[in-house]
Design a protein around this motif. Sequence first.
Motif, PDB file in Angstrom:
ATOM      1  N   MET A 205       0.844  -1.201   0.000  1.00 55.54           N
ATOM      2  CA  MET A 205       0.000   0.000   0.000  1.00 55.54           C
ATOM      3  C   MET A 205       0.876   1.248   0.000  1.00 55.54           C
ATOM      4  N   LEU A 206       0.538   2.190  -0.866  1.00 48.98           N
ATOM      5  CA  LEU A 206       1.280   3.442  -0.931  1.00 48.98           C
ATOM      6  C   LEU A 206       0.918   4.337   0.250  1.00 48.98           C
ATOM      7  N   VAL A 207       1.886   5.122   0.713  1.00 51.13           N
ATOM      8  CA  VAL A 207       1.660   6.040   1.827  1.00 51.13           C
ATOM      9  C   VAL A 207       2.093   7.447   1.418  1.00 51.13           C
ATOM     10  N   SER A 208       1.608   8.441   2.131  1.00 50.12           N
ATOM     11  CA  SER A 208       2.032   9.817   1.870  1.00 50.12           C
ATOM     12  C   SER A 208       3.461  10.006   2.406  1.00 50.12           C
ATOM     13  N   MET A 209       4.063  11.134   2.039  1.00 53.30           N
ATOM     14  CA  MET A 209       5.432  11.418   2.488  1.00 53.30           C
ATOM     15  C   MET A 209       5.470  12.034   3.882  1.00 53.30           C
ATOM     16  N   ARG A 210       4.347  12.484   4.356  1.00 52.40           N
ATOM     17  CA  ARG A 210       4.346  13.334   5.556  1.00 52.40           C
ATOM     18  C   ARG A 210       5.053  12.673   6.746  1.00 52.40           C
ATOM     19  N   GLU A 211       4.618  11.478   7.116  1.00 53.66           N
ATOM     20  CA  GLU A 211       5.190  10.835   8.300  1.00 53.66           C
ATOM     21  C   GLU A 211       6.654  10.477   8.091  1.00 53.66           C
ATOM     22  N   MET A 212       6.990   9.965   6.896  1.00 51.26           N
ATOM     23  CA  MET A 212       8.382   9.559   6.681  1.00 51.26           C
ATOM     24  C   MET A 212       9.326  10.762   6.715  1.00 51.26           C
ATOM     25  N   LEU A 213       8.882  11.924   6.223  1.00 57.61           N
ATOM     26  CA  LEU A 213       9.748  13.103   6.234  1.00 57.61           C
ATOM     27  C   LEU A 213       9.830  13.725   7.627  1.00 57.61           C
ATOM     28  N   ASP A 214       8.734  13.693   8.373  1.00 57.04           N
ATOM     29  CA  ASP A 214       8.778  14.176   9.754  1.00 57.04           C
ATOM     30  C   ASP A 214       9.730  13.316  10.592  1.00 57.04           C
ATOM     31  N   ASN A 215       9.675  12.006  10.382  1.00 53.59           N
ATOM     32  CA  ASN A 215      10.600  11.112  11.089  1.00 53.59           C
ATOM     33  C   ASN A 215      12.045  11.390  10.691  1.00 53.59           C
ATOM     34  N   ALA A 216      12.257  11.652   9.412  1.00 56.58           N
ATOM     35  CA  ALA A 216      13.614  11.930   8.926  1.00 56.58           C
ATOM     36  C   ALA A 216      14.178  13.175   9.588  1.00 56.58           C
ATOM     37  N   ARG A 217      13.361  14.206   9.729  1.00 58.32           N
ATOM     38  CA  ARG A 217      13.818  15.442  10.367  1.00 58.32           C
ATOM     39  C   ARG A 217      14.157  15.200  11.827  1.00 58.32           C
ATOM     40  N   GLU A 218      13.290  14.467  12.498  1.00 58.27           N
ATOM     41  CA  GLU A 218      13.496  14.219  13.930  1.00 58.27           C
ATOM     42  C   GLU A 218      14.771  13.423  14.183  1.00 58.27           C
ATOM     43  N   GLN A 219      15.111  12.522  13.249  1.00 56.44           N
ATOM     44  CA  GLN A 219      16.257  11.632  13.447  1.00 56.44           C
ATOM     45  C   GLN A 219      17.463  11.989  12.581  1.00 56.44           C
ATOM     46  N   ASN A 220      17.377  13.128  11.878  1.00 54.24           N
ATOM     47  CA  ASN A 220      18.517  13.679  11.136  1.00 54.24           C
ATOM     48  C   ASN A 220      19.023  12.762  10.018  1.00 54.24           C
ATOM     49  N   TYR A 221      18.109  12.339   9.177  1.00 52.91           N
ATOM     50  CA  TYR A 221      18.486  11.652   7.937  1.00 52.91           C
ATOM     51  C   TYR A 221      17.568  12.142   6.837  1.00 52.91           C
ATOM     52  N   ALA A 222      17.768  11.672   5.625  1.00 51.06           N
ATOM     53  CA  ALA A 222      16.903  12.064   4.508  1.00 51.06           C
ATOM     54  C   ALA A 222      16.372  10.825   3.813  1.00 51.06           C
ATOM     55  N   VAL A 223      15.188  10.950   3.244  1.00 47.23           N
ATOM     56  CA  VAL A 223      14.594   9.881   2.439  1.00 47.23           C
ATOM     57  C   VAL A 223      14.854  10.205   0.972  1.00 47.23           C
ATOM     58  N   GLY A 224      15.291   9.222   0.222  1.00 49.41           N
ATOM     59  CA  GLY A 224      15.577   9.446  -1.184  1.00 49.41           C
ATOM     60  C   GLY A 224      14.333   9.358  -2.050  1.00 49.41           C
ATOM     61  N   GLN A 225      14.232  10.294  -2.996  1.00 48.83           N
ATOM     62  CA  GLN A 225      13.264  10.154  -4.076  1.00 48.83           C
ATOM     63  C   GLN A 225      14.038   9.688  -5.301  1.00 48.83           C
ATOM     64  N   PHE A 226      13.661   8.533  -5.820  1.00 50.03           N
ATOM     65  CA  PHE A 226      14.302   7.962  -7.004  1.00 50.03           C
ATOM     66  C   PHE A 226      13.243   7.813  -8.090  1.00 50.03           C
ATOM     67  N   ASN A 227      13.480   8.437  -9.228  1.00 45.83           N
ATOM     68  CA  ASN A 227      12.459   8.457 -10.270  1.00 45.83           C
ATOM     69  C   ASN A 227      12.314   7.116 -10.975  1.00 45.83           C
ATOM     70  N   ILE A 228      11.064   6.737 -11.216  1.00 48.15           N
ATOM     71  CA  ILE A 228      10.792   5.519 -11.975  1.00 48.15           C
ATOM     72  C   ILE A 228      10.573   5.919 -13.436  1.00 48.15           C
ATOM     73  N   ASN A 229      11.418   5.409 -14.317  1.00 42.23           N
ATOM     74  CA  ASN A 229      11.331   5.705 -15.745  1.00 42.23           C
ATOM     75  C   ASN A 229      10.692   4.566 -16.524  1.00 42.23           C
ATOM     76  N   ASN A 230      10.727   3.388 -15.934  1.00 42.29           N
ATOM     77  CA  ASN A 230      10.087   2.211 -16.535  1.00 42.29           C
ATOM     78  C   ASN A 230      10.008   1.117 -15.471  1.00 42.29           C
ATOM     79  N   LEU A 231       9.644  -0.072 -15.878  1.00 39.62           N
ATOM     80  CA  LEU A 231       9.485  -1.184 -14.935  1.00 39.62           C
ATOM     81  C   LEU A 231      10.782  -1.492 -14.200  1.00 39.62           C
ATOM     82  N   GLU A 232      11.890  -1.545 -14.928  1.00 38.90           N
ATOM     83  CA  GLU A 232      13.161  -1.925 -14.300  1.00 38.90           C
ATOM     84  C   GLU A 232      13.603  -0.920 -13.248  1.00 38.90           C
ATOM     85  N   PHE A 233      13.339   0.368 -13.476  1.00 36.15           N
ATOM     86  CA  PHE A 233      13.672   1.375 -12.466  1.00 36.15           C
ATOM     87  C   PHE A 233      12.847   1.137 -11.206  1.00 36.15           C
ATOM     88  N   ALA A 234      11.553   0.897 -11.375  1.00 32.66           N
ATOM     89  CA  ALA A 234      10.689   0.652 -10.218  1.00 32.66           C
ATOM     90  C   ALA A 234      11.152  -0.591  -9.458  1.00 32.66           C
TER      91      ALA A 234
END
Length: 285
Positions: free
Chosen positions: A1-30
């Motif tokens: 199930m897909l989730v919004s970014m809100r919780e993952m980014l709030d957690n990242a800020r609190e714990q001082n890391y970043a979440v990567g956004q990686f673009n899907i260009n086709n099936l193999e990228f995904a």
Amino acid sequence: MLVSMREMLDNAREQNYAVGQFNINNLEFAQGILLAAEEEQSPVICGLSKGAAKYIGGFSTAVNMVEGLIKDFGITVPVALHLDHGSSVELCKEAVEAGVSSVMIDASDLPIEDNIHTTNKVMELARAKGVSVEAEVGHVGAQDSGVITNPEEAYAKVEDCLKLIQETDVDCFAPALGSVHGFYQGKPDLAFDRMEEIYKKTKKPLVLHGGSGLPKEDIQKAIGFGAAKVNVNTENQTAATQTVRSMLNEKPELYDPRKYLGAARDSIQQTVKTKIREFGSANKA
């Protein structure tokens, strides 16, 4: 199930890391992106541009592809599917109705008042669906523009960023501070002082576009100054292309696309794993 970014980014800020956004260009990228995130036990954001969605077949096809892979691969980490650089309210609405879990409205070419007005329109339709929203202030450069040398021409203004946050309450935003899309032509020169000031005054997760080719120390410094999301695409594209080119040069008789595209997927997976470790999001799922 897909989730919004809100919780993952709030957690990242609190714990001082970043979440990567990686673009899907086709099936193999995904495939490569999701497998890497699962292996590293990292939350992940699959970026989807308008062009990539069209190439894949449409927003619904892209959503179904990612959701199907999550199910078939047994992916357990949080996954957001995010419209990257949505250019209009209508495009964001189309993506939301198709089932993406996050959208970016890029109205950065408009005066700040119009940017805010457009962003609020997207906020209204996104909130009704539990979809997170990213906005942009200033102009992130393109790969053919090189490194921006005059901050006042394109860099985000602190007062504009504060006004956007006060009047929209977006989940995160990208202040243009010297990063560019694609590989850098010259030494990157990010405006860290302004980045720090913007984060201190807005307290919102910042997004660093143009993460491909940035030195590890710059990325980690940006994370310390509020960057909770870092976008990467060109590095994956380059790794995949180099792999395919090398394989076909070595084996010109090869004709089964599963052989060279599968190898490309593996190179994407390895590249994403490396970036996840750089961003500090491994084992944060």
